[in-house]
Design a protein around this motif. Structure first.
Motif, PDB file in Angstrom:
ATOM      1  N   PRO A  41     -20.648  18.928  28.385  1.00  0.00           N
ATOM      2  CA  PRO A  41     -19.939  18.211  27.321  1.00  0.00           C
ATOM      3  C   PRO A  41     -19.996  16.699  27.534  1.00  0.00           C
ATOM      4  N   PHE A  42     -20.008  15.973  26.422  1.00  0.00           N
ATOM      5  CA  PHE A  42     -20.037  14.519  26.537  1.00  0.00           C
ATOM      6  C   PHE A  42     -19.310  13.890  25.365  1.00  0.00           C
ATOM      7  N   LEU A  43     -19.004  12.604  25.536  1.00  0.00           N
ATOM      8  CA  LEU A  43     -18.319  11.802  24.521  1.00  0.00           C
ATOM      9  C   LEU A  43     -19.017  10.452  24.443  1.00  0.00           C
ATOM     10  N   THR A  44     -19.338  10.005  23.232  1.00  0.00           N
ATOM     11  CA  THR A  44     -19.925   8.680  23.040  1.00  0.00           C
ATOM     12  C   THR A  44     -19.089   7.894  22.043  1.00  0.00           C
ATOM     13  N   GLN A  68      -9.604  23.153  21.812  1.00  0.00           N
ATOM     14  CA  GLN A  68      -8.620  22.137  21.463  1.00  0.00           C
ATOM     15  C   GLN A  68      -8.772  20.984  22.444  1.00  0.00           C
ATOM     16  N   VAL A  69      -9.051  19.799  21.907  1.00  0.00           N
ATOM     17  CA  VAL A  69      -9.364  18.636  22.737  1.00  0.00           C
ATOM     18  C   VAL A  69      -8.289  17.578  22.543  1.00  0.00           C
ATOM     19  N   TYR A  70      -7.815  17.046  23.666  1.00  0.00           N
ATOM     20  CA  TYR A  70      -6.775  16.010  23.657  1.00  0.00           C
ATOM     21  C   TYR A  70      -7.427  14.661  23.916  1.00  0.00           C
ATOM     22  N   PHE A  71      -7.170  13.694  23.014  1.00  0.00           N
ATOM     23  CA  PHE A  71      -7.723  12.351  23.142  1.00  0.00           C
ATOM     24  C   PHE A  71      -6.688  11.428  23.786  1.00  0.00           C
ATOM     25  N   SER A  72      -7.157  10.618  24.723  1.00  0.00           N
ATOM     26  CA  SER A  72      -6.288   9.630  25.363  1.00  0.00           C
ATOM     27  C   SER A  72      -7.140   8.446  25.783  1.00  0.00           C
ATOM     28  N   GLN A 114     -10.866   9.167  26.819  1.00  0.00           N
ATOM     29  CA  GLN A 114     -11.104  10.511  27.346  1.00  0.00           C
ATOM     30  C   GLN A 114     -10.882  11.559  26.266  1.00  0.00           C
ATOM     31  N   ALA A 115     -11.653  12.626  26.341  1.00  0.00           N
ATOM     32  CA  ALA A 115     -11.457  13.822  25.526  1.00  0.00           C
ATOM     33  C   ALA A 115     -11.409  15.006  26.481  1.00  0.00           C
ATOM     34  N   GLU A 116     -10.285  15.707  26.527  1.00  0.00           N
ATOM     35  CA  GLU A 116     -10.089  16.783  27.512  1.00  0.00           C
ATOM     36  C   GLU A 116      -9.822  18.107  26.822  1.00  0.00           C
ATOM     37  N   ASP A 117     -10.580  19.116  27.209  1.00  0.00           N
ATOM     38  CA  ASP A 117     -10.353  20.487  26.754  1.00  0.00           C
ATOM     39  C   ASP A 117      -9.039  20.965  27.373  1.00  0.00           C
ATOM     40  N   ALA A 119      -7.619  23.819  27.559  1.00  0.00           N
ATOM     41  CA  ALA A 119      -7.650  25.094  28.284  1.00  0.00           C
ATOM     42  C   ALA A 119      -8.406  24.996  29.597  1.00  0.00           C
ATOM     43  N   THR A 120      -9.601  24.394  29.585  1.00  0.00           N
ATOM     44  CA  THR A 120     -10.438  24.369  30.790  1.00  0.00           C
ATOM     45  C   THR A 120     -10.277  23.095  31.602  1.00  0.00           C
ATOM     46  N   HIS A 121      -9.644  22.056  31.025  1.00  0.00           N
ATOM     47  CA  HIS A 121      -9.465  20.740  31.650  1.00  0.00           C
ATOM     48  C   HIS A 121     -10.782  20.000  31.839  1.00  0.00           C
ATOM     49  N   TYR A 122     -11.856  20.464  31.185  1.00  0.00           N
ATOM     50  CA  TYR A 122     -13.110  19.705  31.245  1.00  0.00           C
ATOM     51  C   TYR A 122     -12.905  18.418  30.461  1.00  0.00           C
ATOM     52  N   THR A 123     -13.240  17.280  31.095  1.00  0.00           N
ATOM     53  CA  THR A 123     -12.969  15.967  30.516  1.00  0.00           C
ATOM     54  C   THR A 123     -14.261  15.188  30.363  1.00  0.00           C
ATOM     55  N   ALA A 124     -14.465  14.669  29.168  1.00  0.00           N
ATOM     56  CA  ALA A 124     -15.588  13.765  28.907  1.00  0.00           C
ATOM     57  C   ALA A 124     -15.013  12.390  28.594  1.00  0.00           C
ATOM     58  N   SER A 125     -15.624  11.352  29.126  1.00  0.00           N
ATOM     59  CA  SER A 125     -15.082  10.007  28.924  1.00  0.00           C
ATOM     60  C   SER A 125     -16.203   9.024  28.646  1.00  0.00           C
ATOM     61  N   THR A 126     -15.839   7.950  28.004  1.00  0.00           N
ATOM     62  CA  THR A 126     -16.741   6.837  27.760  1.00  0.00           C
ATOM     63  C   THR A 126     -15.909   5.566  27.768  1.00  0.00           C
ATOM     64  N   THR A 127     -16.552   4.430  27.832  1.00  0.00           N
ATOM     65  CA  THR A 127     -15.843   3.161  27.955  1.00  0.00           C
ATOM     66  C   THR A 127     -16.286   2.214  26.852  1.00  0.00           C
ATOM     67  N   ILE A 128     -15.313   1.539  26.246  1.00  0.00           N
ATOM     68  CA  ILE A 128     -15.598   0.491  25.280  1.00  0.00           C
ATOM     69  C   ILE A 128     -15.063  -0.824  25.827  1.00  0.00           C
ATOM     70  N   GLN A 129     -15.567  -1.914  25.311  1.00  0.00           N
ATOM     71  CA  GLN A 129     -15.093  -3.234  25.718  1.00  0.00           C
ATOM     72  C   GLN A 129     -14.503  -3.937  24.509  1.00  0.00           C
ATOM     73  N   VAL A 130     -13.254  -4.368  24.654  1.00  0.00           N
ATOM     74  CA  VAL A 130     -12.562  -5.100  23.600  1.00  0.00           C
ATOM     75  C   VAL A 130     -12.699  -6.587  23.889  1.00  0.00           C
ATOM     76  N   VAL A 131     -13.229  -7.313  22.939  1.00  0.00           N
ATOM     77  CA  VAL A 131     -13.395  -8.760  23.097  1.00  0.00           C
ATOM     78  C   VAL A 131     -12.325  -9.461  22.278  1.00  0.00           C
ATOM     79  N   ALA A 132     -11.861 -10.578  22.764  1.00  0.00           N
ATOM     80  CA  ALA A 132     -10.831 -11.365  22.080  1.00  0.00           C
ATOM     81  C   ALA A 132     -11.023 -12.820  22.444  1.00  0.00           C
TER      82      ALA A 132
END
Length: 722
Positions: A41-44, A68-72, A114-117, A119-132
């Motif tokens: 699994p992956f998240l982009t 069911q995936v939990y976003f944080s 992060q996006a985490e299943d 039930a299985t706790h499999y977690t896919a993550s990606t990183t963004i950069q906020v500019v200001a």
């Protein structure tokens, strides 16, 4: 009407299909190959470089069907996609496309999504950069109050009160809590927060005489600030009339417990609370576990207190009798975050009314260990037919804060033109490793290509986005986004240097008295002009900081590695900040803006106080008689003071000559800072004619497997005939 309904239904289906096509074609001008079905699994996230208020498209794939995936984001902060709740139900393909809006409260810098299943706790993550446009504010620890009153209570009765912690700056911070009084406890005793978090303060009136007691809770953070909260508690003696109407409170020691486990990992070791009936008659007791309002406010999802269990959960105690109750935490079904609970112990005897005793408990579910790459995204701008050796970058891999052990990883790429070497390895807490990212352009047409590197670990993946700008002609160039770069817009008479310095900041953490941590690397690349460079370092202001080499020359397309090392010898615990400047000069005489001629790298060093093992009391004495051959158990308290890596692992061993009659409730465990209680039992012969003597040896080592100061500790145990 029937035909009208059918027509509206068909129109709605067409709009839904059109909406999906628009999402897929949102970035149609960019070539976006997909991973094969066999990969994890992956998240982009697109785009990876955003401003506050901007929308980001998230794509999930290769999850379980209908998961069911939990976003944080960041430290367990809930993230709700537009028009949805933080929990999203996936379809039969295990994929989804959602949109999130970057709030105005997102600070500048990197943020992990992060996006985490569930039930299985499999977690896919990606990183963004906020500019200001504004500067990044350093994290600052703040508390909701500077003083706390635990009120008035009779001897033996515990009190609990909440305390809110918050971050007054950007980013996240780690904190630890300590107290200067044995009756004053906190749960948990350490944590990480990005916004706000509640902890529980507990006061124990057991073994205290009537009077006013004052103590201090000290909160320290890696941001360099320490806060002090004055706590007041009053103890009164129960009057004779009160004792007749109401049972004396069931004594429960300790008054606070803290558990921790890794997301999806095994349950932490059990802990024990000693209950004592201080009255003159038999007492019945029962338990009930509730979630305080503060716990409901900060839990990732609506959960009860079913993660906490008592064994036994009820019973009967004779006058003066003690009982060791086993308390366990089961958090395998929970998401990363902090969970709070209050254990209510209701006791009564004869015709007296019920008295309620309270215990505070917390469970910290830690995110699974992940990699910390030196850049969250890479950009290549090169000419067609360029050799692979000239179109490559180095990516440094380390471990994210909190990883106590090494991590095995495997790398996949989403495109045939994107290469990683090596494709697998192991990163240890003491030192990282480098991977070489290269581009094969021989078979590509001119255009813009996007892809990503997928790093797969146990129950977790994370992506690093890669963008390739392939030109039909021109000087081969490469640049790294998310780094300190001098590539700016052209102005009359000024040529962008195209120099890349990555990363722009480094951080080190070391325990006082320990050896220097492994050096870290900063990469300097010349992508448009040959460069003469030099490093300026103020060794008087920051004698603990060293950089090598200090100067050199780079041809176009070359990269050099600056080794950054710190020496904590002689430094007191605390936070230290320094920097060095890399001065750049175009060797071909090309004009450049003055702002391009110097780049600054910030270095922070956190020196943690060494941990000390404290075991009280240093000796235990039992009396055995014919009427009571097996006396009630007694307790040992383990306390870890200092800032070494947690959790601390400890072990308790009975000497070989005493194992037949001397026993402990647990022989090993871990302590995250809240303290540990061990029950000690003795089973001497029924007819004891002489005093028995034995020893319990307790050893402890920190998260880095280094023995603690004053370890081992030896406790002497005697049993005398009564």
């Amino acid at each position: 009407m029937r035909w009208l309904f059918v027509g509206l239904t068909i129109a709605a289906l067409v709009l839904i299909g059109l909406n999906g096509w628009l999402i897929r074609s949102r970035f149609s001008s960019v070539h976006q190959p997909a991973l094969s079905a066999a990969q994890p699994p992956f998240l982009t996230a697109t785009p990876a470089l955003v401003q506050a208020g901007q929308s980001v498209h998230l794509h999930l794939d290769h999850f379980r069907a209908f998961a069911q995936v939990y976003f944080s984001y960041d430290v367990g902060e809930a993230l709700a996609p537009v028009g949805m709740a933080p929990v999203v139900q996936l379809g039969a393909q295990g994929s989804a496309d959602v949109t999130v809006t970057i709030g105005r409260d997102w600070s500048p810098g990197d943020h992990t999504i992060q996006a985490e299943d569930i039930a299985t706790h499999y977690t896919a993550s990606t990183t963004i950069q906020v500019v200001a446009g504004g500067p990044l504010r350093p994290p600052v620890l703040q508390v909701s109050r500077s003083s706390l009153d635990l009120g008035t209570g009779v001897q033996g009765l515990n009190s609990i009160a909440p305390l809110w912690l918050s971050n007054g700056g950007d980013g996240s911070l780690s904190w630890t809590a300590s107290t200067d009084q044995p009756w004053l406890l906190t749960t948990p005793a350490q944590g990480v927060l990005s916004e706000r978090q509640a902890i529980l303060i507990a006061g124990s009136r057991a073994n205290l005489r009537p009077g006013v007691y004052r103590g201090t809770v000290t909160l320290s953070s890696d941001s360099g600030t320490s806060l002090h909260i004055l706590v007041t508690m009053r103890v009164v003696a129960a009057s004779a009339s009160d004792t007749e109407r109401q049972a004396p409170p069931l004594t429960a020691i300790p008054a606070a417990l803290a558990f921790s486990l890794t997301d999806g990992g095994p349950a932490p070791p059990a802990q024990f609370v000693t209950l004592t009936n201080p009255g003159q008659a038999a007492m019945t007791w029962s338990s009930r576990i509730v979630v305080p309002p503060e716990g409901r406010q900060q839990a990732p999802l609506a959960v009860g207190a079913d993660w906490l269990q008592l064994k036994p959960a009820q019973g009967k105690l004779a006058a003066g009798e003690s009982l060791s109750v086993e308390i366990t935490a089961q958090g395998r079904h929970l998401l990363p975050g902090l969970y709070l609970a209050v254990i209510q112990l209701n006791s009564s005897y004869a015709a007296a009314s019920t008295t309620t005793q309270v215990l505070a408990a917390s469970l910290t579910v830690l995110p699974s260990c992940r990699l910390s790459p030196s850049a969250q995204s890479l950009t290549f701008t090169i000419g067609p037919g360029q050799e692979i050796g000239e179109s490559q970058q180095l990516l440094e891999l380390g471990l994210a804060p909190g990883c106590a052990s090494g991590l095995n990883w495997q790398a996949f790429t989403s495109a045939s033109w994107l290469k990683v070497d090596p494709t697998s390895g192991r990163v240890d807490p003491t030192h990282g490793m480098s991977v070489r990212v290269s581009i094969a352009v021989n078979e590509l047409n001119a255009g813009t290509y996007s892809g990503f590197i997928l790093f797969s670990m146990q129950q977790r993946t994370q992506t690093v986005a890669v963008l390739l700008n392939l030109r039909t002609s021109g000087v081969p160039q490469s640049a790294t986004s998310g780094s300190t770069t001098t590539a700016v817009a052209d102005t009359p008479g000024r040529t962008p240097l195209g120099a890349v310095l990555s990363p722009g900041s480094l951080s080190f953490t070391v325990e006082q008295g320990g050896g220097p941590p492994a050096s870290r690397s900063v990469l300097l690349s010349a992508t448009q002009h040959p460069l003469q460079w030099s490093v300026t370092l103020n060794t008087v202001a920051t004698p603990w900081l060293n950089v090598t080499p200090l100067s050199g020359m780079l041809a176009v397309g070359q990269t050099t590695r600056l080794s950054v090392a710190v020496n904590p010898a002689g430094l007191a615990p605390g936070g230290y900040s320094g920097q060095f400047t890399v001065s750049l000069e175009p060797a071909d005489g090309a004009p450049a803006s003055p702002s391009q001629l110097a780049q600054v790298v910030t270095v922070t060093l956190t020196v943690l106080a060494p941990c000390v093992l404290e075991v009280t009391p240093s000796g235990l004495s039992f009396t055995s008689s014919l009427l009571q051959p097996n006396p009630p158990p007694q307790t040992l308290s383990l306390h870890i003071d200092g800032g070494c890596p947690r959790p601390v692992a400890w072990a308790a061993a009975v000497d070989s000559d005493s194992t037949s009659w001397l026993h402990v409730s647990q022989t090993s465990g871990s302590d995250s800072g809240s303290g540990t209680t061990i029950a000690v039992y003795v089973t001497p012969p029924r007819l004891l004619l002489k005093t028995l003597r034995g020893q319990i040896t307790i050893t402890a080592s920190d998260g880095g497997q280094n023995p603690l100061q004053s370890s081992p500790q030896v406790v002497t145990v005697t049993v005398s005939p009564g």
